[in-house]
Design an enzyme around this catalytic site. Structure first.
Site, PDB file in Angstrom:
ATOM      1  N   ASP A  43     -12.919   5.640   2.153  1.00 36.27           N
ATOM      2  CA  ASP A  43     -11.651   6.110   2.653  1.00 36.27           C
ATOM      3  C   ASP A  43     -11.505   7.239   3.054  1.00 36.27           C
ATOM      4  OD1 ASP A  43      -9.312   6.554   3.555  1.00 36.27           O
ATOM      5  OD2 ASP A  43      -9.169   4.547   1.657  1.00 36.27           O
ATOM      6  N   ASP A  60       1.437  -1.245  -0.045  1.00 36.66           N
ATOM      7  CA  ASP A  60      -0.381   0.231   0.307  1.00 36.66           C
ATOM      8  C   ASP A  60       0.801   0.816  -0.332  1.00 36.66           C
ATOM      9  OD1 ASP A  60      -1.595   2.034   0.690  1.00 36.66           O
ATOM     10  OD2 ASP A  60      -2.458   1.391   2.429  1.00 36.66           O
TER      11      ASP A  60
END
Ligand code: AMP
Length: 584
Positions: A190, A6
């Site tokens: 998010d 990520d």
């Protein structure tokens, strides 16, 4: 082995599948979060991660953070207000953004490559072995240039980038690993430090499709921090206030009142007290700004909130109880909070890496067939059985008949590609199925293609008369490099016209040959009952068909076929009649 990464705006993480579980790897300080920050000292190697992050307050002009906001952008792509402001950014219309530190310019992907390089070294130390293959995540809204720049950053750091996947897809994968076989609709909310993203995805048999995304690249926890700093009345420096309010904000996710002692200032012992209620009052208008984006994404995906099966929370700010409550009210259902919001994307990337490397087996492959699969049929044509972009696993089949008299076997040549002619596609394998000699058009062979969850293609051919069958497994049906797929598709577009004419010609020729054979057979059976004049006419027309075949002119052959077809109607009727009389 393939790792999952990520590559975040603020922090980056790396993981690997171990004993069937996605495990995030820690650096030598035991931290799994590596700040995506690079500091360039006057002399010596750049500092990366936590060490660089500590330099932000001291040497802001030579400490580069949030490179992800610059990657793949050109000077005219972004407004100055959207870019980090503590270090110098070189913006020129039509040219890629660059970062200037002292007299040196860096591409944003070079900064990201330094962060990725540190992740790689730390992970290699943790695993005690070198590796190169990686899956890297990007926001769903990233365009091609941003994705390619991210891939280039990975390559510059020494990785072979196996796949770039969308962050919301990765998050959904981390949350829904056990529910992949189902068909469901998911929202990924998010809210991080600097950005807000909402994505709506459809999950169907292990294939994720992003239906809509929306968001704001300048909305997040940082805004809440700024509002808290403005609210804090202590006589201390802003950077000190920032540290205090952030700590208070975090603690208020589990406590209702916090009291934090400020650093000792000029003989006074200062105390900072904040209640959850006050925090929520200050944060509310900021959190509420996410509402319009959520509604927009729902509208774009043509879904109502009630159509969603799951709301997944990602990003550190979603630890705040107020955010969870806000999401629950907005979508009319409790969000899924089963995962650590900082880690879901990295875990999903790791799972995807495990699927690619084969470490995750009992999971439906999140994939589609990159190219069409089929077999070669008579005349050298490609007969597609599974079209490209079909979701796997799947099964498809077709029945084929013998093409010539006394045929004893059928060759099954398995092809992959988008071209009309078999020879222009790739051969994945070849085998033969045998059967008792049969007249033309009689023996029927069923061919079935099955791609399982691991992407293995099995081709089965069965003689329907005897039930005899052959099964051959081929491995490379799904695992084709992106470049090869692009080249094949480009070729098929470039040759679309010729390919199509070649196919039409072949089909017309096959029809002509079939008719010539049928006429010959009919003459043997019933030729004597046909008036001589008509027989002569048909014979003339068959010569025309033969000449047309030799000429290789499709239109001419089509016309000759049609004329022969017309003239033989009566002959065909005679044969049917004769067949009936014989039976009687
Ligand atoms: P991310 O960009 O996903 O790492 O999210 C970082 C943001 O989440 C920052 O604004 C953090 O202050 C915030 N954050 C992290 N942990 C918590 C927590 N326990 N409670 C509230 N906010 C948090």
């Amino acid at each position: 082995m393939i790792v999952g990464i990520d590559l975040g705006t603020t922090n980056s993480l790396i993981g690997v599948m171990e004993a069937g579980f996605p495990i995030l790897l820690a650096d030598d300080n035991g931290s799994r979060l590596t700040p995506s920050v690079v500091h360039f000292p006057e002399a010596g190697d750049p500092l990366v991660g936590a060490a660089a992050s500590r330099m932000r307050a001291v040497a802001p002009a030579s400490t580069v953070y949030s490179a992800k906001r610059l990657i793949g952008l050109r000077g005219d792509d972004a407004s100055a207000a959207e870019l980090p402001s503590d270090y110098e950014i070189v913006r020129q219309t039509g040219r890629a953004l660059r970062v200037r530190v002292r007299d040196h310019e860096y591409a944003p992907e070079e900064i990201s490559a330094l962060v990725l390089g540190k992740l790689k070294r730390d992970a290699e130390a943790a695993l005690d072995q070198p590796f190169t293959r990686a899956v890297i995540t990007v926001p769903a809204y990233f365009n091609d240039a941003q994705r390619n720049a991210t891939k280039a950053a990975g390559e510059a750091a020494g990785f072979t980038v196996e796949r770039i996947i969308n962050e919301p897809t990765a998050a959904a994968l981390a949350y829904g690993l056990d529910k992949l076989a189902a068909k469901s609709k998911i929202a990924v909310y998010d809210l991080g430090g600097g950005t807000f993203d909402i994505s709506i995805l459809e999950l169907d048999n292990g294939v994720f499709q992003v239906l809509a995304t929306s968001g704001n690249t300048h909305l997040g926890g940082d805004d809440v921090d700024e509002a808290l700093i403005a609210d804090c009345q202590l006589p201390i420096a802003t950077w000190q206030k920032r540290e205090l309010v952030i700590e208070a904000k975090h603690r208020l996710s589990t406590e209702t009142t916090v009291r934090i002692d400020a650093p000792f200032v000029a003989g006074q012992n200062l105390t900072y007290e904040l209640t959850r209620e006050r925090l929520e009052k200050i944060a509310r208008p900021i959190i509420q700004r996410t509402r319009a984006h959520c509604l927009r994404a729902l509208t774009d995906s043509k879904l109502a909130a009630t159509d969603l099966d799951e709301i997944i929370l990602v990003g550190g700010m979603t630890r705040m109880p107020f955010v969870r409550q806000f999401v629950a009210e907005l979508f009319g259902r409790e969000p899924n909070i089963s995962q650590n919001p900082d880690e879901a994307v990295a875990l999903g990337a790791t799972i995807q890496a495990g699927i690619l490397s084969g470490a995750v087996r009992d999971v439906v492959l999140l994939d589609v067939t990159p190219l069409s699969l089929g077999i070669e049929t008579f005349g050298g044509l490609m007969n597609v059985i599974i079209p490209r972009n079909s979701t796997i696993p799947l099964k498809a089949g077709e029945m084929f008949t013998t093409a010539v008299n006394q045929q004893r076997a059928m060759k099954i040549k398995v092809l992959q590609g988008e071209r009309e002619m078999a020879a222009d596609n790739w051969t994945l394998g070849e085998f033969e199925i045998e059967f008792p000699p049969a007249p033309k058009g009689v023996a029927r062979v069923g061919v079935q293609f099955e791609i399982d969850a691991d992407g293995i293609l099995q081709v089965l051919a069965r003689d329907t008369k005897t039930g005899r069958e052959k099964i051959v497994a081929l491995t490379s049906a799904v695992d084709v490099s992106d470049e090869a797929v692009e080249a094949m598709i480009a070729d098929s577009l470039e040759h679309a016209f010729e390919d199509m004419s070649e196919r039409v010609w072949t089909e017309t020729r096959l029809k002509a040959e079939e008719m010539l054979g049928a006429v010959e057979k009919a003459f043997q059976l019933a030729g004597d009952r046909l008036p001589a004049e008509q027989k002569q006419q048909i014979t003339g027309l068959t010569s025309k068909v033969r000449e047309a075949i030799a000429s290789h002119e499709t239109a001419r052959l089509k016309a000759a076929n049609a004329a022969l077809d017309d003239a033989t109607q009566e002959l065909a009727a005679l044969i049917v009649e004769q067949a009936m009389t014989t039976k009687l």
